[in-house]
Design a protein around this motif. Sequence first.
Motif, PDB file in Angstrom:
ATOM      1  N   LYS A 198       0.829  -1.204   0.000  1.00 42.72           N
ATOM      2  CA  LYS A 198       0.000   0.000   0.000  1.00 42.72           C
ATOM      3  C   LYS A 198       0.865   1.256   0.000  1.00 42.72           C
ATOM      4  N   GLY A 199       0.558   2.134  -0.939  1.00 47.61           N
ATOM      5  CA  GLY A 199       1.270   3.403  -1.029  1.00 47.61           C
ATOM      6  C   GLY A 199       2.667   3.308  -1.614  1.00 47.61           C
ATOM      7  N   LYS A 200       3.042   2.141  -2.107  1.00 46.47           N
ATOM      8  CA  LYS A 200       4.386   1.958  -2.656  1.00 46.47           C
ATOM      9  C   LYS A 200       4.361   2.006  -4.184  1.00 46.47           C
ATOM     10  N   ASP A 201       5.477   2.425  -4.762  1.00 45.64           N
ATOM     11  CA  ASP A 201       5.620   2.501  -6.213  1.00 45.64           C
ATOM     12  C   ASP A 201       6.027   1.128  -6.727  1.00 45.64           C
ATOM     13  N   CYS A 202       5.041   0.289  -6.987  1.00 47.57           N
ATOM     14  CA  CYS A 202       5.380  -1.074  -7.395  1.00 47.57           C
ATOM     15  C   CYS A 202       4.316  -1.660  -8.305  1.00 47.57           C
ATOM     16  N   VAL A 203       4.770  -2.604  -9.117  1.00 47.04           N
ATOM     17  CA  VAL A 203       3.878  -3.499  -9.838  1.00 47.04           C
ATOM     18  C   VAL A 203       4.136  -4.887  -9.283  1.00 47.04           C
ATOM     19  N   VAL A 204       3.120  -5.725  -9.271  1.00 44.23           N
ATOM     20  CA  VAL A 204       3.274  -7.032  -8.639  1.00 44.23           C
ATOM     21  C   VAL A 204       2.622  -8.090  -9.517  1.00 44.23           C
ATOM     22  N   GLY A 205       3.266  -9.250  -9.603  1.00 49.15           N
ATOM     23  CA  GLY A 205       2.725 -10.287 -10.465  1.00 49.15           C
ATOM     24  C   GLY A 205       3.298 -11.652 -10.152  1.00 49.15           C
ATOM     25  N   SER A 206       3.110 -12.554 -11.117  1.00 50.18           N
ATOM     26  CA  SER A 206       3.480 -13.952 -10.910  1.00 50.18           C
ATOM     27  C   SER A 206       3.528 -14.670 -12.243  1.00 50.18           C
ATOM     28  N   LEU A 207       4.155 -15.836 -12.238  1.00 51.65           N
ATOM     29  CA  LEU A 207       4.098 -16.743 -13.383  1.00 51.65           C
ATOM     30  C   LEU A 207       2.769 -17.471 -13.457  1.00 51.65           C
ATOM     31  N   ASN A 208       1.987 -17.394 -12.397  1.00 48.40           N
ATOM     32  CA  ASN A 208       0.725 -18.123 -12.304  1.00 48.40           C
ATOM     33  C   ASN A 208      -0.439 -17.194 -12.666  1.00 48.40           C
ATOM     34  N   PRO A 209      -1.172 -17.482 -13.756  1.00 46.04           N
ATOM     35  CA  PRO A 209      -2.284 -16.606 -14.150  1.00 46.04           C
ATOM     36  C   PRO A 209      -3.365 -16.468 -13.071  1.00 46.04           C
ATOM     37  N   LYS A 210      -3.591 -17.508 -12.279  1.00 45.14           N
ATOM     38  CA  LYS A 210      -4.608 -17.425 -11.233  1.00 45.14           C
ATOM     39  C   LYS A 210      -4.224 -16.384 -10.180  1.00 45.14           C
ATOM     40  N   ILE A 211      -2.944 -16.329  -9.854  1.00 48.47           N
ATOM     41  CA  ILE A 211      -2.477 -15.347  -8.873  1.00 48.47           C
ATOM     42  C   ILE A 211      -2.619 -13.936  -9.432  1.00 48.47           C
ATOM     43  N   VAL A 212      -2.276 -13.753 -10.703  1.00 52.74           N
ATOM     44  CA  VAL A 212      -2.406 -12.431 -11.323  1.00 52.74           C
ATOM     45  C   VAL A 212      -3.869 -12.016 -11.386  1.00 52.74           C
ATOM     46  N   SER A 219      -3.901  -2.326  -8.162  1.00 51.99           N
ATOM     47  CA  SER A 219      -4.187  -1.710  -9.457  1.00 51.99           C
ATOM     48  C   SER A 219      -3.123  -1.986 -10.513  1.00 51.99           C
ATOM     49  N   ARG A 220      -1.884  -2.197 -10.094  1.00 49.07           N
ATOM     50  CA  ARG A 220      -0.792  -2.350 -11.058  1.00 49.07           C
ATOM     51  C   ARG A 220      -0.224  -3.764 -10.985  1.00 49.07           C
ATOM     52  N   THR A 221      -0.551  -4.558 -11.979  1.00 49.11           N
ATOM     53  CA  THR A 221      -0.132  -5.952 -11.994  1.00 49.11           C
ATOM     54  C   THR A 221       0.710  -6.231 -13.234  1.00 49.11           C
ATOM     55  N   VAL A 222       1.500  -7.286 -13.151  1.00 47.05           N
ATOM     56  CA  VAL A 222       2.313  -7.732 -14.275  1.00 47.05           C
ATOM     57  C   VAL A 222       2.152  -9.240 -14.418  1.00 47.05           C
ATOM     58  N   GLY A 223       1.849  -9.678 -15.621  1.00 41.13           N
ATOM     59  CA  GLY A 223       1.833 -11.103 -15.913  1.00 41.13           C
ATOM     60  C   GLY A 223       3.215 -11.510 -16.400  1.00 41.13           C
ATOM     61  N   ILE A 224       3.801 -12.502 -15.770  1.00 43.58           N
ATOM     62  CA  ILE A 224       5.149 -12.948 -16.122  1.00 43.58           C
ATOM     63  C   ILE A 224       5.012 -14.232 -16.929  1.00 43.58           C
ATOM     64  N   VAL A 225       5.373 -14.161 -18.193  1.00 47.14           N
ATOM     65  CA  VAL A 225       5.044 -15.224 -19.142  1.00 47.14           C
ATOM     66  C   VAL A 225       6.307 -15.965 -19.562  1.00 47.14           C
ATOM     67  N   LYS A 226       6.334 -17.256 -19.286  1.00 50.69           N
ATOM     68  CA  LYS A 226       7.513 -18.068 -19.632  1.00 50.69           C
ATOM     69  C   LYS A 226       7.262 -18.985 -20.817  1.00 50.69           C
ATOM     70  N   THR A 227       6.025 -19.445 -21.007  1.00 48.61           N
ATOM     71  CA  THR A 227       5.734 -20.421 -22.053  1.00 48.61           C
ATOM     72  C   THR A 227       4.610 -19.943 -22.956  1.00 48.61           C
ATOM     73  N   PRO A 228       4.603 -20.362 -24.224  1.00 50.28           N
ATOM     74  CA  PRO A 228       3.517 -19.985 -25.133  1.00 50.28           C
ATOM     75  C   PRO A 228       2.149 -20.420 -24.621  1.00 50.28           C
ATOM     76  N   SER A 229       2.092 -21.534 -23.899  1.00 45.25           N
ATOM     77  CA  SER A 229       0.800 -22.047 -23.431  1.00 45.25           C
ATOM     78  C   SER A 229       0.137 -21.114 -22.422  1.00 45.25           C
ATOM     79  N   ASP A 230       0.934 -20.317 -21.711  1.00 45.80           N
ATOM     80  CA  ASP A 230       0.378 -19.386 -20.723  1.00 45.80           C
ATOM     81  C   ASP A 230       0.033 -18.019 -21.317  1.00 45.80           C
ATOM     82  N   HIS A 271      12.399 -14.004 -23.131  1.00 44.77           N
ATOM     83  CA  HIS A 271      12.964 -13.413 -24.351  1.00 44.77           C
ATOM     84  C   HIS A 271      12.649 -14.190 -25.620  1.00 44.77           C
ATOM     85  N   SER A 272      12.526 -15.519 -25.534  1.00 39.21           N
ATOM     86  CA  SER A 272      12.280 -16.311 -26.741  1.00 39.21           C
ATOM     87  C   SER A 272      10.862 -16.130 -27.285  1.00 39.21           C
ATOM     88  N   LEU A 273       9.971 -15.545 -26.500  1.00 35.77           N
ATOM     89  CA  LEU A 273       8.593 -15.318 -26.947  1.00 35.77           C
ATOM     90  C   LEU A 273       8.432 -13.993 -27.686  1.00 35.77           C
TER      91      LEU A 273
END
Length: 227
Positions: free
Chosen positions: A119-133, A141-152, A168-170
């Motif tokens: 709360k009140g911090k300058d951050c984005v937060v996310g995960s490799l797991n779509p359910k968590i995102v 309010s500020r989220t990031v999806g971290i994508v490792k595989t084409p299937s996700d 990077h390979s994607l």
Amino acid sequence: MKIIAHRGASQEAPENTLSAFERALELGADWIELDVHMTHDGIPVVIHDSTIAWEEDPSERYAIQSLTLEELQEFDLENGEIVPTLESVLELNIPAMIEIKWMGEPYIPYIESILPYLKGKDCVVGSLNPKIVAYLKTHHSRTVGIVKTPSDLESFIQLHPPILALYHSLINKNLIQKLHTLNIEVCGWTIDDLMQARDFEAMGLDGVITNHVREFLQISKDKPKKK
């Protein structure tokens, strides 16, 4: 293109430590990427691996989630550094890109224990797991999806987070353009090759997550300005 310090200035200080984050700030990184696990007594800590070992006996490793904060901070990372808490890192007021590491425990109480620190911090937060995102999107309010595989990838696109961080390979020009039409900012990880970074920048990549913070920032400063 934003320069995002992977685990802080990890070439100049032990990764994911207060020294690495302070150094990344000094160098002028746009964002600082870091990883969060939970201790056995429910304290969010900043460390990449799910286990840790004594330097004298690296063969025997201990799960982070099996250790209390006091036990975890007995481990010497390097140069007297210890595993920092998320709270102590965010007190540095760094612009943070936080990856929540999930080890299979029920994720809602896990996330709920982390959110108050953001709360009140300058951050984005996310995960490799779509359910968590997906859950984070309803609480931060500020989220990031971290994508490792084409299937996700499609699952993350459907969530429409403000930022996608692609392995990077994607990365390709058509995908970047597609995501931009959806108003999704695109970052790439982990990119340490300068020529590759330049190619991605020409494609329209918005940010690069790198271990070579000093070098990438210097090249960015030296690049001729557009007239």
